[in-house]
Scaffold this motif. Structure first.
Motif, PDB file in Angstrom:
ATOM      1  N   CYS A  16       0.857  -1.202   0.000  1.00  0.00           N
ATOM      2  CA  CYS A  16       0.000   0.000   0.000  1.00  0.00           C
ATOM      3  C   CYS A  16       0.882   1.238   0.000  1.00  0.00           C
ATOM      4  O   CYS A  16       1.004   1.924   1.004  1.00  0.00           O
ATOM      5  CB  CYS A  16      -0.938   0.005   1.206  1.00  0.00           C
ATOM      6  SG  CYS A  16      -2.115   1.373   1.139  1.00  0.00           S
ATOM      7  N   ILE A  20      -5.369   6.309  -1.374  1.00  0.00           N
ATOM      8  CA  ILE A  20      -6.443   6.947  -2.129  1.00  0.00           C
ATOM      9  C   ILE A  20      -6.962   8.111  -1.282  1.00  0.00           C
ATOM     10  O   ILE A  20      -7.493   7.899  -0.199  1.00  0.00           O
ATOM     11  CB  ILE A  20      -7.590   5.947  -2.411  1.00  0.00           C
ATOM     12  CG1 ILE A  20      -7.071   4.702  -3.132  1.00  0.00           C
ATOM     13  CG2 ILE A  20      -8.707   6.613  -3.193  1.00  0.00           C
ATOM     14  CD1 ILE A  20      -6.486   4.947  -4.494  1.00  0.00           C
ATOM     15  N   ALA A  23     -11.659  10.692  -5.073  1.00  0.00           N
ATOM     16  CA  ALA A  23     -11.997  10.079  -6.364  1.00  0.00           C
ATOM     17  C   ALA A  23     -11.298  10.792  -7.514  1.00  0.00           C
ATOM     18  O   ALA A  23     -11.205  10.261  -8.613  1.00  0.00           O
ATOM     19  CB  ALA A  23     -13.507  10.105  -6.570  1.00  0.00           C
ATOM     20  N   SER A  27      -3.560   8.176  -9.679  1.00  0.00           N
ATOM     21  CA  SER A  27      -2.543   7.444  -8.927  1.00  0.00           C
ATOM     22  C   SER A  27      -1.852   6.408  -9.804  1.00  0.00           C
ATOM     23  O   SER A  27      -2.439   5.841 -10.710  1.00  0.00           O
ATOM     24  CB  SER A  27      -3.180   6.783  -7.716  1.00  0.00           C
ATOM     25  OG  SER A  27      -4.301   6.047  -8.112  1.00  0.00           O
ATOM     26  N   ASP A  34      -2.524  -4.095  -7.999  1.00  0.00           N
ATOM     27  CA  ASP A  34      -3.229  -3.027  -7.283  1.00  0.00           C
ATOM     28  C   ASP A  34      -4.166  -2.312  -8.246  1.00  0.00           C
ATOM     29  O   ASP A  34      -3.818  -1.310  -8.847  1.00  0.00           O
ATOM     30  CB  ASP A  34      -2.240  -2.055  -6.650  1.00  0.00           C
ATOM     31  CG  ASP A  34      -2.896  -1.158  -5.615  1.00  0.00           C
ATOM     32  OD1 ASP A  34      -4.135  -1.129  -5.557  1.00  0.00           O
ATOM     33  OD2 ASP A  34      -2.170  -0.488  -4.868  1.00  0.00           O
ATOM     34  N   ARG A  35      -5.350  -2.850  -8.435  1.00  0.00           N
ATOM     35  CA  ARG A  35      -6.310  -2.325  -9.420  1.00  0.00           C
ATOM     36  C   ARG A  35      -7.030  -1.056  -8.966  1.00  0.00           C
ATOM     37  O   ARG A  35      -7.842  -0.518  -9.694  1.00  0.00           O
ATOM     38  CB  ARG A  35      -7.332  -3.408  -9.777  1.00  0.00           C
ATOM     39  CG  ARG A  35      -6.708  -4.603 -10.459  1.00  0.00           C
ATOM     40  CD  ARG A  35      -6.116  -4.191 -11.774  1.00  0.00           C
ATOM     41  NE  ARG A  35      -5.408  -5.308 -12.394  1.00  0.00           N
ATOM     42  CZ  ARG A  35      -4.632  -5.175 -13.449  1.00  0.00           C
ATOM     43  NH1 ARG A  35      -4.446  -4.000 -13.983  1.00  0.00           N
ATOM     44  NH2 ARG A  35      -4.015  -6.205 -13.959  1.00  0.00           N
ATOM     45  N   ARG A  36      -6.738  -0.572  -7.750  1.00  0.00           N
ATOM     46  CA  ARG A  36      -7.352   0.682  -7.304  1.00  0.00           C
ATOM     47  C   ARG A  36      -6.700   1.886  -7.978  1.00  0.00           C
ATOM     48  O   ARG A  36      -7.252   2.969  -7.983  1.00  0.00           O
ATOM     49  CB  ARG A  36      -7.201   0.846  -5.789  1.00  0.00           C
ATOM     50  CG  ARG A  36      -7.832  -0.245  -4.979  1.00  0.00           C
ATOM     51  CD  ARG A  36      -7.438  -0.125  -3.507  1.00  0.00           C
ATOM     52  NE  ARG A  36      -5.982  -0.101  -3.394  1.00  0.00           N
ATOM     53  CZ  ARG A  36      -5.301   0.625  -2.504  1.00  0.00           C
ATOM     54  NH1 ARG A  36      -5.944   1.368  -1.645  1.00  0.00           N
ATOM     55  NH2 ARG A  36      -3.992   0.590  -2.465  1.00  0.00           N
ATOM     56  N   MET A  37      -5.532   1.692  -8.550  1.00  0.00           N
ATOM     57  CA  MET A  37      -4.766   2.791  -9.129  1.00  0.00           C
ATOM     58  C   MET A  37      -5.256   3.149 -10.523  1.00  0.00           C
ATOM     59  O   MET A  37      -5.830   2.330 -11.224  1.00  0.00           O
ATOM     60  CB  MET A  37      -3.280   2.417  -9.207  1.00  0.00           C
ATOM     61  CG  MET A  37      -2.642   2.062  -7.883  1.00  0.00           C
ATOM     62  SD  MET A  37      -2.639   3.445  -6.741  1.00  0.00           S
ATOM     63  CE  MET A  37      -3.573   2.744  -5.384  1.00  0.00           C
ATOM     64  N   THR A  38      -5.021   4.392 -10.927  1.00  0.00           N
ATOM     65  CA  THR A  38      -5.388   4.848 -12.262  1.00  0.00           C
ATOM     66  C   THR A  38      -4.478   4.202 -13.304  1.00  0.00           C
ATOM     67  O   THR A  38      -4.919   3.822 -14.371  1.00  0.00           O
ATOM     68  CB  THR A  38      -5.246   6.379 -12.350  1.00  0.00           C
ATOM     69  OG1 THR A  38      -5.926   6.978 -11.252  1.00  0.00           O
ATOM     70  CG2 THR A  38      -5.814   6.909 -13.638  1.00  0.00           C
ATOM     71  N   GLN A  40      -1.548   1.206 -13.836  1.00  0.00           N
ATOM     72  CA  GLN A  40      -0.802   0.050 -13.364  1.00  0.00           C
ATOM     73  C   GLN A  40      -0.367  -0.743 -14.592  1.00  0.00           C
ATOM     74  O   GLN A  40      -0.930  -0.561 -15.660  1.00  0.00           O
ATOM     75  CB  GLN A  40      -1.615  -0.826 -12.402  1.00  0.00           C
ATOM     76  CG  GLN A  40      -2.744  -1.590 -13.018  1.00  0.00           C
ATOM     77  CD  GLN A  40      -4.030  -0.805 -13.062  1.00  0.00           C
ATOM     78  OE1 GLN A  40      -4.124   0.283 -12.542  1.00  0.00           O
ATOM     79  NE2 GLN A  40      -5.021  -1.359 -13.719  1.00  0.00           N
TER      80      GLN A  40
END
Length: 85
Positions: A16, A20, A23, A27, A34-38, A40
């Motif tokens: 980590c 975040i 919204a 990132s 890490d699929r939360r990032m804009t 990758q």
């Protein structure tokens, strides 16, 4: 390991390293999982490349992959903001 408040702990930099905040964050992560990032990698990149210096040839391949993925994410971001307006 490190100690925090007298308890052994492991640094979370590999799991980590980009919080975040909102919204509207753009990132970036070098880790494909890490699929939360804009942005990758579009294909699996071993996490060991964050601590082992690759050869010049491998480094160039990783750089070009990052450049391609970054460009794709920027276009996607631009298209999503156009649809909102």
């Amino acid at each position: 390991t490190h100690r925090f408040r007298g308890v052994h702990c492991v640094d979370g930099g590999l799991t980590c390293n980009t919080p975040i905040v909102s919204a509207n964050n753009f990132s970036i992560t070098p880790f494909f999982f890490d699929r939360r990032m804009t942005v990758q990698p579009s294909r699996p990149i071993g996490p060991w490349w964050s601590i082992i210096v690759p050869s010049s040839k491998r480094m160039t391949k990783l750089f070009l992959l990052g450049k391609k993925n970054g460009h794709k994410a920027i276009l996607k971001f631009q298209n999503s903001t156009r649809k909102k307006s």
